[in-house]
Design an enzyme around this catalytic site. Sequence first.
Site, mmCIF file in Angstrom:
data_model
loop_
_atom_site.group_PDB
_atom_site.id
_atom_site.type_symbol
_atom_site.label_atom_id
_atom_site.label_comp_id
_atom_site.label_asym_id
_atom_site.label_seq_id
_atom_site.Cartn_x
_atom_site.Cartn_y
_atom_site.Cartn_z
ATOM 1 C CB SER A 233 -0.950 0.039 1.227
ATOM 2 O OG SER A 233 -1.553 1.213 1.389
ATOM 3 C CE1 TYR B 39 -3.882 -2.249 5.201
ATOM 4 C CE2 TYR B 39 -3.180 -0.059 4.812
ATOM 5 C CZ TYR B 39 -3.707 -1.263 4.258
ATOM 6 O OH TYR B 39 -3.771 -1.263 2.952
#
Length: 248
Positions: free
Chosen positions: A143, A157
């Site tokens: 990501s 995350y």
Amino acid sequence: MNRTMLVTGGSRGIGAATAILAAEKGYAVCMSYRQNRAAADRMIEQITAAGGEAIAVQADVSLESDVLRLFEAIDRTFGTLSALVNNAGIAAPARRVEAIDPERIQSIFATNVIGSFLCAREAIRRMSIDRGGAGGAIVNVSSVAATLGSPNEYVDYAASKGAIDTMTIGLAKEVAAAGIRVNAVRPGFIDTEIHAAMGEPNRLARILPTIPMQRGGTALEVAQTILWLLSEEASYCTGAIVDVAGGR
Ligand code: NAP
């Protein structure tokens, strides 16, 4: 040679778009999912109706026993594995680090990091030419959070995706001589159900000013990059991490 692919978390979102595109390109596809059998069934119907070959296997990638069972199903059904997309991933509601508990961090790292390692391990055991395999390719779904750090949203995350970037670099070097390429994509905001699952279905409106291209991306745009990295057109790419993030 028959091309076969495992897409973890292939029942929805980016994984589903990848599975559909892979089937269109002639791969026999195994999609894994964690719990949503109905979504997986819809995917199989869609792919087989278009003349493709697909199976779906329930398997939580964070559990070694589930991952072993998943790869045994691939062995039984396809016999070989030429491509792995380590896509299954979770995030969590926006929260500052001072307010997070260890269970949340453990769950994010168990799925995003340990799950990717376990699936990569099983894929390498089957693909490696040192072990009698035919080589192959792996794409990890990271990501852009790994480069942004995601302050005030989910630093945990983002850190799990930083681990995926480092894994991609190291593993690419480790298995290059065994005929396996390892690359990653780093999506930015992509229109999937993950944002609602994190409790913010309208997240795009909040972060739009931070996206140079002034729009979110689609799951198909990520899938196209993944399929390119897996293809022979990317035959000299390994250890590459490709941003699919609209310039973020
Ligand atoms: P999504 O729409 O929420 O879909 C997630 C998929 O992963 C589902 O198929 C889900 O299965 C599966 N899954 C979740 N946990 C799992 C587990 N422990 N074991 C096996 N499967 C599991 O997510 P997405 O937006 O497509 O995201 C896919 C990947 O892209 C993730 O790694 C995510 O971090 C990354 N990413 C997404 C974005 C974005 O904006 N969407 C941006 C950057 C990176 P069930 O259907 O059974 O729940």
